[in-house]
Write a protein that holds these residues in place. Structure first.
Motif, mmCIF file in Angstrom:
data_model
loop_
_atom_site.group_PDB
_atom_site.id
_atom_site.type_symbol
_atom_site.label_atom_id
_atom_site.label_comp_id
_atom_site.label_asym_id
_atom_site.label_seq_id
_atom_site.Cartn_x
_atom_site.Cartn_y
_atom_site.Cartn_z
ATOM 1 N N UNK A 162 0.437 -25.932 -9.016
ATOM 2 C CA UNK A 162 -0.932 -26.047 -9.401
ATOM 3 C C UNK A 162 -1.835 -25.943 -8.456
ATOM 4 N N UNK A 163 -1.645 -26.683 -7.175
ATOM 5 C CA UNK A 163 -2.415 -26.694 -5.812
ATOM 6 C C UNK A 163 -2.532 -25.332 -5.315
ATOM 7 N N UNK A 165 -8.335 -28.012 -11.550
ATOM 8 C CA UNK A 165 -7.679 -28.303 -10.618
ATOM 9 C C UNK A 165 -7.637 -29.992 -10.431
ATOM 10 N N UNK A 187 -2.102 -36.702 -10.278
ATOM 11 C CA UNK A 187 -1.071 -36.909 -9.211
ATOM 12 C C UNK A 187 -1.279 -38.187 -8.512
ATOM 13 N N UNK A 191 7.130 -33.927 -11.498
ATOM 14 C CA UNK A 191 5.825 -33.761 -11.607
ATOM 15 C C UNK A 191 5.325 -33.230 -10.334
ATOM 16 N N UNK A 192 5.795 -33.737 -9.161
ATOM 17 C CA UNK A 192 5.426 -33.313 -7.828
ATOM 18 C C UNK A 192 5.633 -31.927 -7.869
ATOM 19 N N UNK A 210 0.545 -41.406 -9.929
ATOM 20 C CA UNK A 210 1.722 -41.374 -9.810
ATOM 21 C C UNK A 210 2.240 -42.087 -8.485
ATOM 22 N N UNK A 261 -5.545 -32.360 -12.544
ATOM 23 C CA UNK A 261 -4.128 -32.495 -12.182
ATOM 24 C C UNK A 261 -4.154 -33.211 -10.927
ATOM 25 N N UNK A 262 -5.092 -33.289 -9.993
ATOM 26 C CA UNK A 262 -5.139 -33.952 -8.799
ATOM 27 C C UNK A 262 -5.388 -35.461 -8.933
ATOM 28 N N UNK A 286 2.901 -29.887 -9.552
ATOM 29 C CA UNK A 286 1.752 -30.098 -9.067
ATOM 30 C C UNK A 286 1.527 -29.189 -7.556
#
Lengths: 208, 208
Positions: free
Chosen positions: B156-157, A198, A205, B149-150, A208, A201-202, B153
């Motif tokens: 994924x969260x 995880x 994030x 992407x948001x 961006x 991915x963050x 994500x």
């Protein structure tokens, strides 16, 4: 490197767990490390120190107990038997799966110290098969067989403390071994062992 | 016969979950049943009723909701989409594993109704790979990519609500599929799904 799994394998006499473990590790020696028990009993001619057991004095053993360096131990007939923690942790950190073949009381003690250990019980398909295996060549009296059955059933009674049950049917040790291999593959995919994914991915994030 | 497993598979756009599921079920059609969603939207020329979707009227759909016959449902752009419970339960009782490919909100609703469902999230190996897959052929603007992407994500969260995480690296869909197959094999060996085995041992204990 990913850590290895601590794999606790129990099963009553007659479950064939030794054969299953041999099948499991065959050709996969680099993935597994078998834990060698420590003992204070005298070596016999067939023993090899560090292979059949790690032999030590009572004094040495009691120092390890006092230092919390035994994952579990017990005393039988005036001798200690136990699982030294350090070689287990070293192998796990080295990415190896460590197999502890151990009876239920010791197994539950290890689970308390290492909560993410995977507990597997190997069983014959049913009570009748267990009895047949314990009778073996038929040289023992019924009394002996019944005593063996009661001990075995005492192990089976702890089955609900285990994570998985693997059936070792006659002639099917290879299937039981592949069941265990699937369990280990699945365990390594459990979310709790992979939360680091995880973070990546963050991290992206935030870019961006 | 043993009941099948309800397998919830989620993963953001770009995870390749469709490819992985196709690999998983290939040649194992008799073991799996794919759950077909119900919808109230109008069929398109490429739709096949009962295959791409089960098409129904709003009235029919709302009766199923009222009767508690939807494992989960949601409304998008004035149309309902949902998972009818009955075909799922029938397939499970028939010993088939049922795959629900579903986003995280629906997945969590299903898990509430079927607590022993197995929840698997499929992910690309890292955020960079996810982004590359979402960019695809590079025809979209950065704004569109960032929006995608948001959303991804956000999926994924929810990863910590899942039981297992399976990584689908580029060109490795077959490996991801075998990871899932190992998970299902292991899940079927879990003690909670096999407590009936104990009964047989205690039946033979009474005989002695």
């Amino acid at each position: 490197m990913n850590k290895g799994l601590l794999v606790i394998i129990s099963g009553p006499a007659g479950s064939g767990k030794g054969t299953v473990i041999a099948e499991l590790t065959k050709g996969r020696e680099n993935e597994f490390r078998y834990s060698v028990s420590a003992t204070t009993r005298k070596p016999r001619p067939t023993d090899v120190d560090g292979v059949t057991y790690r032999f030590m004095t009572r004094e040495q053993f009691e120092v390890l107990i006092a230092d919390g360096e035994m994952l579990e131990y017990a005393e039988y007939v005036d001798n200690y038997y136990g699982t030294p923690a350090r070689p287990v942790y070293e192998a796990l950190n080295d990415g190896k799966n460590v197999i502890l073949e151990i009876e239920t009381i010791g197994a539950l003690k290890v689970k308390q110290k290492v909560p993410d250990a995977v507990m597997i019980m190997i069983l014959p398909p049913d009570g009748k098969t267990l009895e047949a295996r314990l009778r073996g060549r038929g040289t023992e009296s019924d009394e002996v067989i019944i005593k063996r059955m009661r001990t075995a059933i005492g192990e089976v009674a702890k089955l609900d403390k285990y994570d998985y049950i693997v059936i070792n049917d006659d002639g099917c040790a290879a299937k039981a071994a592949e069941d265990i291999y699937s369990i280990l593959r699945a365990e390594k995919l459990k979310t709790g062992r992979n939360l680091h994914i995880r973070d990546d991915y963050f991290a992206s994030e935030k870019k961006n």
